[in-house]
Design a protein around this motif. Structure first.
Motif, mmCIF file in Angstrom:
data_model
loop_
_atom_site.group_PDB
_atom_site.id
_atom_site.type_symbol
_atom_site.label_atom_id
_atom_site.label_comp_id
_atom_site.label_asym_id
_atom_site.label_seq_id
_atom_site.Cartn_x
_atom_site.Cartn_y
_atom_site.Cartn_z
ATOM 1 N N GLN A 77 -23.237 -3.935 42.608
ATOM 2 C CA GLN A 77 -22.059 -3.169 43.039
ATOM 3 C C GLN A 77 -21.026 -3.104 41.930
ATOM 4 O O GLN A 77 -20.398 -2.061 41.705
ATOM 5 N N THR A 78 -20.850 -4.226 41.239
ATOM 6 C CA THR A 78 -19.950 -4.277 40.086
ATOM 7 C C THR A 78 -20.639 -5.015 38.946
ATOM 8 O O THR A 78 -21.510 -5.867 39.172
ATOM 9 N N TRP A 79 -20.236 -4.695 37.722
ATOM 10 C CA TRP A 79 -20.835 -5.287 36.535
ATOM 11 C C TRP A 79 -19.742 -5.826 35.610
ATOM 12 O O TRP A 79 -18.634 -5.288 35.573
ATOM 13 N N ILE A 80 -20.100 -6.855 34.854
ATOM 14 C CA ILE A 80 -19.203 -7.455 33.865
ATOM 15 C C ILE A 80 -19.971 -7.557 32.550
ATOM 16 O O ILE A 80 -21.152 -7.930 32.544
ATOM 17 N N THR A 81 -19.336 -7.249 31.446
ATOM 18 C CA THR A 81 -19.987 -7.354 30.137
ATOM 19 C C THR A 81 -19.920 -8.790 29.626
ATOM 20 O O THR A 81 -18.841 -9.388 29.568
ATOM 21 N N LEU A 82 -21.074 -9.339 29.285
ATOM 22 C CA LEU A 82 -21.152 -10.690 28.715
ATOM 23 C C LEU A 82 -21.095 -10.652 27.198
ATOM 24 O O LEU A 82 -20.494 -11.510 26.557
ATOM 25 N N ASP A 83 -21.741 -9.631 26.597
ATOM 26 C CA ASP A 83 -21.788 -9.506 25.135
ATOM 27 C C ASP A 83 -21.945 -8.031 24.794
ATOM 28 O O ASP A 83 -22.611 -7.290 25.528
ATOM 29 N N SER A 84 -21.364 -7.604 23.700
ATOM 30 C CA SER A 84 -21.387 -6.184 23.339
ATOM 31 C C SER A 84 -22.191 -5.909 22.077
ATOM 32 O O SER A 84 -21.965 -4.913 21.392
ATOM 33 N N THR A 85 -23.130 -6.807 21.745
ATOM 34 C CA THR A 85 -24.007 -6.568 20.595
ATOM 35 C C THR A 85 -25.456 -6.434 21.056
ATOM 36 O O THR A 85 -25.762 -6.537 22.233
ATOM 37 N N ASN A 86 -26.354 -6.222 20.114
ATOM 38 C CA ASN A 86 -27.720 -5.762 20.372
ATOM 39 C C ASN A 86 -28.655 -6.903 20.782
ATOM 40 O O ASN A 86 -28.987 -7.762 19.961
ATOM 41 N N TYR A 87 -29.071 -6.888 22.044
ATOM 42 C CA TYR A 87 -30.066 -7.850 22.540
ATOM 43 C C TYR A 87 -31.127 -7.104 23.335
ATOM 44 O O TYR A 87 -30.825 -6.497 24.356
ATOM 45 N N TRP A 88 -32.364 -7.154 22.874
ATOM 46 C CA TRP A 88 -33.450 -6.443 23.543
ATOM 47 C C TRP A 88 -33.986 -7.204 24.742
ATOM 48 O O TRP A 88 -34.339 -6.608 25.746
ATOM 49 N N ALA A 89 -34.094 -8.520 24.635
ATOM 50 C CA ALA A 89 -34.740 -9.327 25.676
ATOM 51 C C ALA A 89 -33.761 -10.317 26.267
ATOM 52 O O ALA A 89 -32.836 -10.790 25.592
#
Length: 331
Positions: free
Chosen positions: A295-307
């Motif tokens: 329903q809602t989302w929060i950003t944990l990290d804003s860099t590139n993680y594929w897995a």
């Protein structure tokens, strides 16, 4: 006087990379032991919850891409490589340097995408379709031998249908013989579901976006609660329908609310601790998480993680240049 337990929230810590190779599949064995595999024939192992890492490479050189890994314990793992034809292989590796090649793709059109195991004997691998049926391999001897699943009890493959070999999570196993395969590409977007260790399969439509390079990329379950991620890989800086949830074992799916991070997600993870459920989505633009089934989302990290992978209250995310992020669910 009464006391109330505090809700948990994720904390992250960027670890010292043991390699510069692109790391794109994670297998958490327990709170101390985790395997992470990647490009340049490279994979790493921690036995102390990420404090230190052992670095391994295949002896033939850096041409192999270990797109998935399944660790059995702190000494033995199954590794899957991806690529056209014979570049798709499955190996058994035992510490410190014992290799056994278990499978080599003979069809030049074949391309393995991901693997998983129900237990220490029964396992499954999925690859892009090369004929009229999904390409599903099964093993019942711990990965020593692999055979293609009988197509009698499975739906036909769509044109160009396959998986995205981006995070090692386009197939996930569950309890009592359940498994879910998340497919995409070529305008396809659905789930293949088994409840008998891959002997028979049914299909369920996915609500995610479709396209030549779109669809489901990753699926994760905890019990009957599941999350699927994906999107359009050609749309990097905008929103598409890229996350959905199921609460009935994958029979039905509902789109989530809009994540904060744009672009496609390559990985997913889900865990439940007491009455709290955490789901994560990772991709080139970052990691988002939700505690309310999307329903809602929060950003944990804003860099590139594929897995990304979570087990209990411990998890890891990995990506280019050997990046490893440790995630802990804490009060």
């Amino acid at each position: 006087m009464s006391c109330t337990k505090k809700d948990l929230s994720p904390r992250s810590e960027l670890l010292q990379p043991p390699t510069n190779a692109h790391l794109q599949a994670i297998s958490i064995v327990d709170e101390n032991t985790t395997w992470i595999s990647g490009h340049d024939a490279t994979f790493v192992l921690t036995k102390d919850a990420g404090k230190s890492w052992e670095l391994f490479t295949h002896p033939t050189g850096d041409s192999l891409q270990f797109r998935d890994v399944h660790g059995f314990d702190d000494e033995k793992a199954i590794l899957m490589t991806a690529g056209s034809g014979p570049l798709s292989r499955i190996f058994t590796f035992t510490v410190p340097d014992q290799w056994e090649e278990n499978f080599v793709m003979e069809d030049s059109l074949g391309f393995l995408d991901c693997i998983d195991f129900w237990d220490d004997q029964k396992g499954i691998a999925y690859g892009d379709a090369i004929d009229n049926y999904p390409y599903i391999l099964l093993t019942s001897d711990g990965g020593k031998t692999w055979n293609r699943a009988d197509s009698t009890n499975m739906p036909k493959a769509g044109k160009g249908e396959g998986g995205f070999a981006a995070s090692g999570t386009c197939v996930t196993t569950g309890e009592n013989g359940k498994a879910w395969i998340a497919t995409g590409a070529g305008g396809n977007c659905r789930f293949l579901i088994t409840e008998d260790y891959g002997q028979s399969w049914k299909e369920v439509d996915s609500p995610l976006v479709t396209g030549d390079a779109a669809g489901n990329t990753s699926v994760s379950f905890i019990g009957d609660v599941g999350v699927v991620t994906g999107g359009d890989l050609l749309v990097a800086d905008d929103y598409t329908d890229n996350c959905a949830f199921s609460i009935d074992g994958g029979k039905t799916w509902n789109l989530s609310g809009e994540p904060q991070t744009t672009g496609a997600f390559y990985g997913s993870a889900i865990t439940k601790i007491e009455n709290q459920t955490f789901a994560f989505a990772s991709g080139p633009n970052g990691i988002d998480y939700t505690t309310d089934l999307g329903q809602t989302w929060i950003t944990l990290d804003s860099t590139n993680y594929w897995a990304i992978s979570i087990k209990g209250n411990i998890g890891y995310a990995s990506g280019p240049a050997g990046k490893i992020l440790k995630i802990s669910l804490q009060p």
